[in-house]
Design a protein around this motif. Sequence first.
Motif, mmCIF file in Angstrom:
data_model
loop_
_atom_site.group_PDB
_atom_site.id
_atom_site.type_symbol
_atom_site.label_atom_id
_atom_site.label_comp_id
_atom_site.label_asym_id
_atom_site.label_seq_id
_atom_site.Cartn_x
_atom_site.Cartn_y
_atom_site.Cartn_z
ATOM 1 N N VAL A 59 39.652 -26.575 4.711
ATOM 2 C CA VAL A 59 39.541 -25.323 3.972
ATOM 3 C C VAL A 59 39.600 -24.181 4.983
ATOM 4 C CG1 VAL A 59 38.201 -26.343 2.083
ATOM 5 C CG2 VAL A 59 36.978 -25.319 4.009
ATOM 6 N N ILE A 60 40.192 -23.065 4.563
ATOM 7 C CA ILE A 60 40.214 -21.891 5.434
ATOM 8 C C ILE A 60 39.928 -20.636 4.610
ATOM 9 C CG2 ILE A 60 41.952 -22.951 6.964
ATOM 10 C CD1 ILE A 60 43.633 -20.310 5.843
ATOM 11 N N ASP A 61 39.396 -19.634 5.281
ATOM 12 C CA ASP A 61 39.222 -18.315 4.681
ATOM 13 C C ASP A 61 39.433 -17.269 5.768
ATOM 14 O OD1 ASP A 61 38.596 -16.005 3.368
ATOM 15 O OD2 ASP A 61 36.598 -16.618 2.731
ATOM 16 N N SER A 62 40.709 -16.939 6.023
ATOM 17 C CA SER A 62 41.015 -15.952 7.065
ATOM 18 C C SER A 62 40.678 -14.535 6.610
ATOM 19 C CB SER A 62 42.479 -16.051 7.512
ATOM 20 O OG SER A 62 43.355 -15.770 6.438
ATOM 21 N N GLU A 63 40.374 -14.347 5.321
ATOM 22 C CA GLU A 63 39.931 -13.032 4.837
ATOM 23 C C GLU A 63 38.674 -12.590 5.591
ATOM 24 O OE1 GLU A 63 39.370 -13.564 0.633
ATOM 25 O OE2 GLU A 63 41.519 -13.797 0.258
ATOM 26 N N GLN A 64 37.846 -13.555 5.996
ATOM 27 C CA GLN A 64 36.612 -13.251 6.731
ATOM 28 C C GLN A 64 36.896 -12.536 8.047
ATOM 29 O OE1 GLN A 64 33.436 -13.924 5.465
ATOM 30 N NE2 GLN A 64 34.728 -14.322 3.698
ATOM 31 N N ILE A 65 37.984 -12.921 8.710
ATOM 32 C CA ILE A 65 38.342 -12.310 9.989
ATOM 33 C C ILE A 65 38.649 -10.828 9.784
ATOM 34 C CG2 ILE A 65 40.041 -12.270 11.870
ATOM 35 C CD1 ILE A 65 40.264 -15.350 11.432
ATOM 36 N N PHE A 66 39.434 -10.531 8.750
ATOM 37 C CA PHE A 66 39.801 -9.138 8.492
ATOM 38 C C PHE A 66 38.591 -8.309 8.076
ATOM 39 C CE2 PHE A 66 43.851 -11.382 8.106
ATOM 40 C CZ PHE A 66 44.577 -10.646 9.022
ATOM 41 N N LYS A 67 37.694 -8.898 7.294
ATOM 42 C CA LYS A 67 36.468 -8.194 6.914
ATOM 43 C C LYS A 67 35.635 -7.866 8.155
ATOM 44 C CE LYS A 67 36.062 -10.183 2.322
ATOM 45 N NZ LYS A 67 35.464 -11.253 1.551
ATOM 46 N N ASN A 68 35.517 -8.828 9.064
ATOM 47 C CA ASN A 68 34.749 -8.607 10.298
ATOM 48 C C ASN A 68 35.392 -7.547 11.188
ATOM 49 O OD1 ASN A 68 32.852 -10.498 9.529
ATOM 50 N ND2 ASN A 68 33.787 -12.153 10.696
ATOM 51 N N LEU A 69 36.725 -7.565 11.293
ATOM 52 C CA LEU A 69 37.425 -6.566 12.104
ATOM 53 C C LEU A 69 37.190 -5.167 11.543
ATOM 54 C CD1 LEU A 69 40.858 -8.306 12.827
ATOM 55 C CD2 LEU A 69 39.061 -7.801 14.480
ATOM 56 N N GLU A 70 37.258 -5.035 10.213
ATOM 57 C CA GLU A 70 37.033 -3.731 9.581
ATOM 58 C C GLU A 70 35.594 -3.260 9.789
ATOM 59 O OE1 GLU A 70 38.354 -3.936 5.518
ATOM 60 O OE2 GLU A 70 40.425 -4.281 6.142
ATOM 61 N N GLU A 71 34.642 -4.197 9.667
ATOM 62 C CA GLU A 71 33.236 -3.841 9.884
ATOM 63 C C GLU A 71 33.005 -3.366 11.316
ATOM 64 O OE1 GLU A 71 30.858 -7.205 8.683
ATOM 65 O OE2 GLU A 71 31.439 -6.963 6.584
ATOM 66 N N ASP A 72 33.786 -3.924 12.261
ATOM 67 C CA ASP A 72 33.673 -3.514 13.666
ATOM 68 C C ASP A 72 34.478 -2.253 13.966
ATOM 69 O OD1 ASP A 72 32.065 -5.699 14.089
ATOM 70 O OD2 ASP A 72 33.630 -6.932 15.012
ATOM 71 N N GLY A 73 35.146 -1.708 12.939
ATOM 72 C CA GLY A 73 35.914 -0.485 13.104
ATOM 73 C C GLY A 73 37.283 -0.673 13.724
ATOM 74 N N GLU A 74 37.747 -1.930 13.816
ATOM 75 C CA GLU A 74 39.059 -2.196 14.407
ATOM 76 C C GLU A 74 40.148 -2.034 13.352
ATOM 77 O OE1 GLU A 74 39.574 -5.481 17.117
ATOM 78 O OE2 GLU A 74 37.404 -5.694 17.288
ATOM 79 N N GLN A 75 41.228 -1.378 13.718
ATOM 80 C CA GLN A 75 42.352 -1.152 12.814
ATOM 81 C C GLN A 75 43.590 -1.890 13.324
ATOM 82 O OE1 GLN A 75 42.132 0.431 9.842
ATOM 83 N NE2 GLN A 75 39.949 0.573 10.284
ATOM 84 N N ILE A 76 43.504 -3.193 13.416
ATOM 85 C CA ILE A 76 44.629 -3.986 13.901
ATOM 86 C C ILE A 76 45.418 -4.472 12.698
ATOM 87 C CG2 ILE A 76 45.301 -6.056 15.169
ATOM 88 C CD1 ILE A 76 42.642 -5.780 16.721
ATOM 89 N N ASP A 77 46.724 -4.260 12.717
ATOM 90 C CA ASP A 77 47.558 -4.705 11.602
ATOM 91 C C ASP A 77 48.220 -6.029 11.937
ATOM 92 O OD1 ASP A 77 47.126 -2.882 9.600
ATOM 93 O OD2 ASP A 77 48.584 -1.457 10.394
ATOM 94 N N TYR A 78 47.799 -7.065 11.247
ATOM 95 C CA TYR A 78 48.434 -8.368 11.348
ATOM 96 C C TYR A 78 49.307 -8.556 10.113
ATOM 97 C CZ TYR A 78 45.349 -9.663 15.198
ATOM 98 O OH TYR A 78 44.701 -9.729 16.396
#
Length: 193
Positions: A59-78
């Motif tokens: 099982v995977i949930d890569s949505e968690q990575i993007f949520k964490n990046l946003e919470e850290d204020g990172e604006q990286i576009d993958y």
Amino acid sequence: MILPIVAYGSPVLRKVAKDIDSAYPELNKLIEDMWETMYSSNGVGLAAPQINKDIRLFVIDSEQIFKNLEEDGEQIDYPDKPGYKGVFINAHIVELGGEEWSYNEGCLSIPKIREDIMRKESVTLEYEDENFATHTKTFNGITARVILHEYDHIEGKLFIDYLKPLKRTLLKRKLDDITKGKIKVDYRMSFAK
């Protein structure tokens, strides 16, 4: 139910996992337990070998990575933003594509070790979902990386296998400590005997 994560050194992590069919006992419960275990361990992916089952399921949930990046204020576009959440049964790689790129990976079975690992940008997989519907789909970016990491688990491979021999030698003591259970983590683990 939260299941213990199998630690580095356990033989099941080095076995090529077996395909399963819809008659696999209590599969829905197992998948539910895998989600609960993954989230309680702060993971973004979990493969059946990591909970001591030698079957082709992850099982995977890569949505968690993007949520964490946003919470850290990172604006990286993958290219795969906002990520993907899903169940993969009997997955087999059809094709790898794109350039190799580096990303810092870790693994619940190898706690407190993170390393930059090179992987391809995209992966096309043939797999079945939790209802045994067959899919052939291409994933890219972070999602492809998470899938390839979990796919390696069902092939008996670990992310540290990509490291150069010198780097693996430098990690030997830490890896030995994990095998012996000499590590503190905030989730349940099962160690090789």
